[in-house]
Design a protein around this motif. Structure first.
Motif, short mmCIF file in Angstrom:
data_model
loop_
_atom_site.label_atom_id
_atom_site.label_comp_id
_atom_site.label_asym_id
_atom_site.label_seq_id
_atom_site.Cartn_x
_atom_site.Cartn_y
_atom_site.Cartn_z
N VAL A 48 6.01 -8.34 11.06
CA VAL A 48 5.67 -6.94 10.79
C VAL A 48 4.23 -6.84 10.30
O VAL A 48 3.47 -5.96 10.73
CB VAL A 48 6.65 -6.33 9.76
N ILE A 49 3.83 -7.75 9.42
CA ILE A 49 2.45 -7.73 8.90
C ILE A 49 1.44 -7.97 10.02
O ILE A 49 0.43 -7.25 10.14
CB ILE A 49 2.29 -8.76 7.77
N VAL A 50 1.70 -8.95 10.87
CA VAL A 50 0.77 -9.27 11.95
C VAL A 50 0.68 -8.12 12.96
O VAL A 50 -0.43 -7.72 13.37
CB VAL A 50 1.18 -10.59 12.66
N VAL A 51 1.81 -7.56 13.35
CA VAL A 51 1.79 -6.44 14.31
C VAL A 51 1.08 -5.24 13.69
O VAL A 51 0.27 -4.58 14.36
CB VAL A 51 3.24 -6.09 14.75
N SER A 52 1.33 -4.97 12.42
CA SER A 52 0.65 -3.86 11.75
C SER A 52 -0.86 -4.12 11.68
O SER A 52 -1.67 -3.21 11.91
CB SER A 52 1.20 -3.66 10.34
N TRP A 53 -1.24 -5.32 11.35
CA TRP A 53 -2.65 -5.71 11.26
C TRP A 53 -3.36 -5.46 12.59
O TRP A 53 -4.42 -4.83 12.65
CB TRP A 53 -2.73 -7.17 10.87
N VAL A 58 -6.71 -2.14 16.30
CA VAL A 58 -6.89 -1.59 17.64
C VAL A 58 -7.05 -0.07 17.56
O VAL A 58 -7.90 0.52 18.24
CB VAL A 58 -5.71 -1.98 18.56
N VAL A 59 -6.25 0.58 16.73
CA VAL A 59 -6.33 2.05 16.57
C VAL A 59 -7.66 2.44 15.95
O VAL A 59 -8.28 3.43 16.35
CB VAL A 59 -5.14 2.57 15.72
N LEU A 60 -8.13 1.66 15.00
CA LEU A 60 -9.37 1.97 14.31
C LEU A 60 -10.59 1.37 15.03
O LEU A 60 -11.64 1.19 14.43
CB LEU A 60 -9.31 1.47 12.87
N ALA A 61 -10.44 1.07 16.33
CA ALA A 61 -11.54 0.45 17.07
C ALA A 61 -12.76 1.35 17.11
O ALA A 61 -13.90 0.87 17.05
CB ALA A 61 -11.08 0.11 18.49
N ALA A 62 -12.54 2.63 17.22
CA ALA A 62 -13.68 3.56 17.28
C ALA A 62 -14.36 3.67 15.91
O ALA A 62 -15.57 3.87 15.84
CB ALA A 62 -13.21 4.93 17.74
N GLN A 63 -13.57 3.54 14.87
CA GLN A 63 -14.14 3.62 13.53
C GLN A 63 -14.57 2.24 13.05
O GLN A 63 -14.57 1.28 13.80
CB GLN A 63 -13.11 4.22 12.56
N ASP A 64 -14.88 2.17 11.81
CA ASP A 64 -15.31 0.90 11.22
C ASP A 64 -14.10 0.00 10.99
O ASP A 64 -13.25 0.28 10.16
CB ASP A 64 -16.03 1.19 9.89
N PRO A 70 -11.42 -10.62 17.68
CA PRO A 70 -10.84 -11.98 17.60
C PRO A 70 -10.00 -12.18 16.33
O PRO A 70 -9.38 -13.22 16.17
CB PRO A 70 -12.03 -12.91 17.61
N PHE A 71 -10.00 -11.17 15.46
CA PHE A 71 -9.17 -11.20 14.25
C PHE A 71 -9.42 -12.44 13.41
O PHE A 71 -8.51 -13.21 13.11
CB PHE A 71 -7.69 -11.06 14.58
N ILE A 72 -10.66 -12.64 13.05
CA ILE A 72 -11.08 -13.80 12.27
C ILE A 72 -10.42 -13.79 10.89
O ILE A 72 -9.96 -14.82 10.40
CB ILE A 72 -12.62 -13.83 12.12
N LEU A 73 -10.34 -12.63 10.26
CA LEU A 73 -9.74 -12.54 8.93
C LEU A 73 -8.24 -12.87 8.97
O LEU A 73 -7.72 -13.56 8.09
CB LEU A 73 -9.97 -11.14 8.35
N LEU A 74 -7.56 -12.41 10.02
CA LEU A 74 -6.14 -12.73 10.18
C LEU A 74 -5.97 -14.23 10.39
O LEU A 74 -5.07 -14.85 9.81
CB LEU A 74 -5.56 -11.96 11.36
N ASN A 75 -6.85 -14.82 11.19
CA ASN A 75 -6.81 -16.25 11.41
C ASN A 75 -7.05 -17.01 10.10
O ASN A 75 -6.38 -18.01 9.81
CB ASN A 75 -7.86 -16.64 12.45
#
Length: 169
Positions: A48-53, A58-64, A70-75
């Motif tokens: 759930v955490i990974v999918v939400s992340w 992806v939703v906030l791609a237009a914003q900051d 590549p989701f470096i922070l998640l990695n």
């Protein structure tokens, strides 16, 4: 009378110890963590955490974004989790090995005692069988008494073939 929160001057100050480390407490903690990491509940929460992340990024791609594609922070979060989980799991495994070793030694001692008791009982049973084998059985005694009765009966009979009856008849 001194107030409850104040230190008494006639008693020495308690020496401050360094950070106390209880290895047994830490080991119990590591076992709880290792047990939790091996559950479906942990996998569901992590999923759930990974999918939400990923969805938020992806939703906030237009914003900051705080963690671009590549989701470096998640990695980094996964790497940190793995870096802490692996030693805790190994510590829990070592404790389980110690418990298994102690249980095995106890089982071995119990098996030795059981074997010694069984051998003792087998010797006692063999001795009883020998003692019973030397004893006269009921059938043997009856047979001997019957033979004796026949011999006595044959000795009391008159040789003429007549059997005398008591009371003259």
């Amino acid at each position: 009378m001194p107030e409850a929160g104040r230190r008494r001057l006639d008693q020495p100050r308690a020496t401050r110890t360094r950070l106390e480390f209880d290895p047994e407490r830490f080991a119990r903690f590591s076992e709880r963590v290792a047990r939790f990491l091996g559950t479906g509940r942990f996998l569901a929460i992590q999923t759930v955490i990974v999918v939400s992340w990923i969805a938020l990024n992806v939703v906030l791609a237009a914003q900051d974004q705080w963690d671009p594609y590549p989701f470096i922070l998640l990695n980094l979060a996964f790497s940190t989790q793995a870096a802490y989980a692996a030693p805790l799991i190994l510590l829990a495994q070592n404790r389980q090995d110690d418990r298994d070793r102690i249980a095995l030694e106890e089982d071995r001692r119990r098996a030795e005692r059981t074997k010694a008791d069984t051998e003792y009982l087998a010797r006692e049973l063999a001795a009883l069988r020998l003692a019973v084998g030397e004893m006269a059985t009921r059938d043997f005694l009856r047979g001997e008494l019957d033979k004796l009765a026949e011999r006595l009966g044959a000795a009391e009979r008159p040789r003429s073939g007549k059997v005398s009856r008591p009371g003259g008849g």
